[in-house]
Design an enzyme around this catalytic site. Structure first.
Site, PDB file in Angstrom:
ATOM      1  N   GLY A  32     -14.145   0.218  59.273  1.00  0.00           N
ATOM      2  CA  GLY A  32     -13.433  -0.809  60.019  1.00  0.00           C
ATOM      3  C   GLY A  32     -12.715  -1.728  59.062  1.00  0.00           C
ATOM      4  N   THR A  62     -10.167  -4.601  57.547  1.00  0.00           N
ATOM      5  CA  THR A  62      -8.730  -4.770  57.754  1.00  0.00           C
ATOM      6  C   THR A  62      -8.016  -3.436  57.839  1.00  0.00           C
ATOM      7  OG1 THR A  62      -8.913  -6.810  56.432  1.00  0.00           O
ATOM      8  CG2 THR A  62      -6.707  -6.010  56.929  1.00  0.00           C
ATOM      9  N   ILE A  97     -22.618  -2.510  56.582  1.00  0.00           N
ATOM     10  CA  ILE A  97     -21.787  -2.335  55.393  1.00  0.00           C
ATOM     11  C   ILE A  97     -20.731  -3.422  55.395  1.00  0.00           C
ATOM     12  CG2 ILE A  97     -20.189  -0.832  54.161  1.00  0.00           C
ATOM     13  CD1 ILE A  97     -21.620   1.545  55.406  1.00  0.00           C
ATOM     14  N   ILE A  99     -14.608  -5.871  51.868  1.00  0.00           N
ATOM     15  CA  ILE A  99     -14.150  -6.699  50.751  1.00  0.00           C
ATOM     16  C   ILE A  99     -13.604  -8.020  51.283  1.00  0.00           C
ATOM     17  CG2 ILE A  99     -12.492  -6.863  48.865  1.00  0.00           C
ATOM     18  CD1 ILE A  99     -14.738  -4.973  48.254  1.00  0.00           C
ATOM     19  N   LYS A 120       3.049 -19.148  54.552  1.00  0.00           N
ATOM     20  CA  LYS A 120       3.121 -18.970  53.098  1.00  0.00           C
ATOM     21  C   LYS A 120       4.575 -18.727  52.695  1.00  0.00           C
ATOM     22  CE  LYS A 120       1.776 -15.839  49.363  1.00  0.00           C
ATOM     23  NZ  LYS A 120       1.013 -14.633  48.976  1.00  0.00           N
ATOM     24  N   PRO A 146       9.227 -17.565  44.963  1.00  0.00           N
ATOM     25  CA  PRO A 146       9.493 -17.847  46.373  1.00  0.00           C
ATOM     26  C   PRO A 146       9.821 -16.584  47.162  1.00  0.00           C
ATOM     27  CG  PRO A 146      11.457 -18.266  45.093  1.00  0.00           C
ATOM     28  CD  PRO A 146      10.401 -17.792  44.118  1.00  0.00           C
ATOM     29  N   LEU A 153      -8.186   0.382  50.363  1.00  0.00           N
ATOM     30  CA  LEU A 153      -8.826   0.468  49.053  1.00  0.00           C
ATOM     31  C   LEU A 153      -9.297   1.867  48.705  1.00  0.00           C
ATOM     32  CD1 LEU A 153     -10.906  -2.845  49.047  1.00  0.00           C
ATOM     33  CD2 LEU A 153      -8.625  -2.432  48.118  1.00  0.00           C
ATOM     34  N   ILE A 208      -2.744  -6.039  51.664  1.00  0.00           N
ATOM     35  CA  ILE A 208      -2.476  -5.741  53.072  1.00  0.00           C
ATOM     36  C   ILE A 208      -1.140  -5.013  53.208  1.00  0.00           C
ATOM     37  CG2 ILE A 208      -1.940  -6.816  55.298  1.00  0.00           C
ATOM     38  CD1 ILE A 208      -4.261  -8.754  54.737  1.00  0.00           C
TER      39      ILE A 208
END
EC number: 1.14.19.9
Length: 496
Positions: A14, A16, A44, A47, A80, A98, A330, A343
């Site tokens: 599962g 992300t 489990i 990260i 952001k 930027p 990952l 991501i």
């Protein structure tokens, strides 16, 4: 339905990566063409340090059909506008990467050369004054409607809440979740294809296509298929991270901070409800205790948990797609979060899978194309990260000395030499980070051009100077009119 059509997709893991994959596949599975199952264990951990993103996140959120206001509420997100690098060229220094562009959208690629010509005559010129994102960020303001003027923005969000949000959406679209750890993997005796996963509870999940989102363990792509790993730790020497949340003590700023230390760097990511903190470092340059002490000594607010240690090796699988297994996240490789690409690389894998979606036989040519383009993605991001480490000045600690003198990939060296010699930023058409990003980091790291494209002789120097002055004044005026960053967040979250 064709006999060779994919009928069952099984996602392992599962977090992300898993729930992003499930949400995307369930969105395009209309009308239903295949079953989607996801197996994960609550025992489990994930990260979950990827709380900062880059502007490509808009593509994924739009694909899945997320409403921005609801997304902000559900994930405790803030906006952001870029990343500030503190101390990378010695104590007291900073530069800003930027999002979006420099100048005006109508300027085109010659803008940089026109600015370089002016800068070579007046080193006091500030390129950041020509970036709307940088100017808004340092004023703690935000103007989402300015995207048409070249503003780029992304988000900081709670990765655990994001995964939970996507899970609700995916399950609402028919994704079936199974709780359990994998006890055994079944393979076809002739092809080596994975045919089923067995949980410790005895559940059997049969599939035609398997998505490995099992994280650094890479249970299918590596433990089962022995795909192989390409190690990049001789260039990116960090192999540990410590992550810890802290209380919010001030209004979140609209940018991520990356703070250099003697043996690595520290992130600071402001969310609506807390701040995400972490230290990325090389274990041969600092012990875990030293890194932990440095991290805890440089946190604003009260620490909310014990710092969590993450061990990793930078690099990638030799094949992210092997037989009928596609590694997403990952499990496909690890690049440290210096430029918030974790991501993005998940959604990059998902986008390529959708574009190259296979039949049940998973033609090796399809897998080969996926691996070719994903490999190019990983290498381009790798080189951009190496750029940050290689060109630090004003730091003489052991780790930084190693990075300053190491041999770097030829492609990166060529880009640096071209910019120094001619002001040209040489990119492939599909590279993630474009001219503005390379320009910002190279200038910030002290890689300065000695020349520019001679074709700009057609542009009047005095007209250019007037253009830069108008741009700077226009940006300053827009910033002055823009509301505060948290005013925008609060308004959108409340629905006003």
């Amino acid at each position: 339905m064709r006999e060779n059509h994919i009928r069952k997709i099984v996602i392992l893991g599962g977090g992300t990566a898993g729930w992003m994959s499930a949400a995307a596949l369930s969105k395009i599975n209309t009308p239903p063409q295949f079953e989607i199952s996801l197996v994960e264990s609550d025992d489990i951990g994930t990260i979950g340090v990827g709380e900062a993103t880059i502007p490509t996140i808009h593509w994924f959120n739009n694909l899945v059909g997320l409403d921005e206001r609801e997304f902000l509420r559900e994930t405790k997100a803030t906006f952001k506008l870029g990343i500030e690098f503190q101390g990378w060229n010695g104590a007291g220094t900073r530069f800003f990467h930027p999002f979006g562009i420099y100048g005006d959208p109508a300027d085109g690629p010659m803008f940089y050369h026109r600015w370089i010509r002016a800068w070579l005559k007046d080193k006091g010129l500030d390129h950041q004054a020509l970036s709307l994102a940088a100017s808004l960020a340092y004023a703690d303001r935000f103007a989402p409607e300015a995207r048409s003027a070249g503003l780029g923005y992304a988000y900081h969000f709670d990765a655990g809440l994001y995964a939970a949000y996507l899970r609700r959406i995916a399950e609402g679209r028919g994704v079936k979740r199974t709780e359990g750890k994998i006890a055994r993997v079944e393979q076809d005796g002739e092809t080596g294809f994975v045919t089923a996963l067995f949980t410790h509870r005895g559940d059997r999940l049969e599939g035609d296509l398997f998505i490995d989102c099992s994280g650094l363990r890479a249970l299918l792509i590596e433990e089962t298929l022995h795909t192989g790993f390409e190690d990049w730790s001789h260039w990116l020497v960090a192999d540990r991270a410590l992550a810890v949340p802290s209380t919010r003590i001030a209004d979140p700023v609209p940018f991520t901070r990356s703070i250099a230390h003697g043996f690595g760097w520290q992130w600071r990511i402001p969310l609506q409800h807390r701040t995400g903190n972490g230290m990325v470092y090389g274990s041969r340059f600092a012990s875990d205790d030293e890194a932990r002490a440095a991290l805890l000594a440089n946190i604003d607010g009260e620490v909310l948990a014990e710092p969590r240690l993450i061990r990793f090796t930078t690099g990638k699988r030799r094949q992210a797609w092997n037989k009928n297994v596609v590694a997403i996240g990952l499990s496909s490789g690890f690049l440290e979060p210096l430029e918030s690409t974790s991501i993005h690389l998940i959604q990059s894998g998902i986008a390529k899978l959708l574009a190259l979606f296979p039949a049940r036989d998973c033609n090796p040519l399809t897998a080969r194309q996926f691996n070719t383009v994903f490999d190019a993605d990983m290498r381009a991001v790798r080189d951009f990260l190496i750029l940050h480490y290689r060109n630090t000045t004003g730091r003489n600690e052991e780790m930084w000395r190693y990075c300053q003198t190491m041999k770097v990939p030829d492609e990166l060296l060529y880009k640096e030499e071209m910019f120094r010699a001619s002001g040209r930023i040489v990119l492939n058409t599909e590279e993630l980070f474009r001219e503005a990003s390379w320009f910002a980091v190279m200038m910030g790291q002290g890689i300065h051009p000695a020349d520019y494209n001679p074709l700009i002789a057609a542009f009047s120097e005095s007209a250019d100077n007037a253009h830069f002055a108008r741009l700077s004044a226009g940006i300053a005026a827009l910033v002055q009119r823009a509301p505060g960053h948290m005013q925008v967040v609060d308004r959108m979250v409340s629905g006003r």
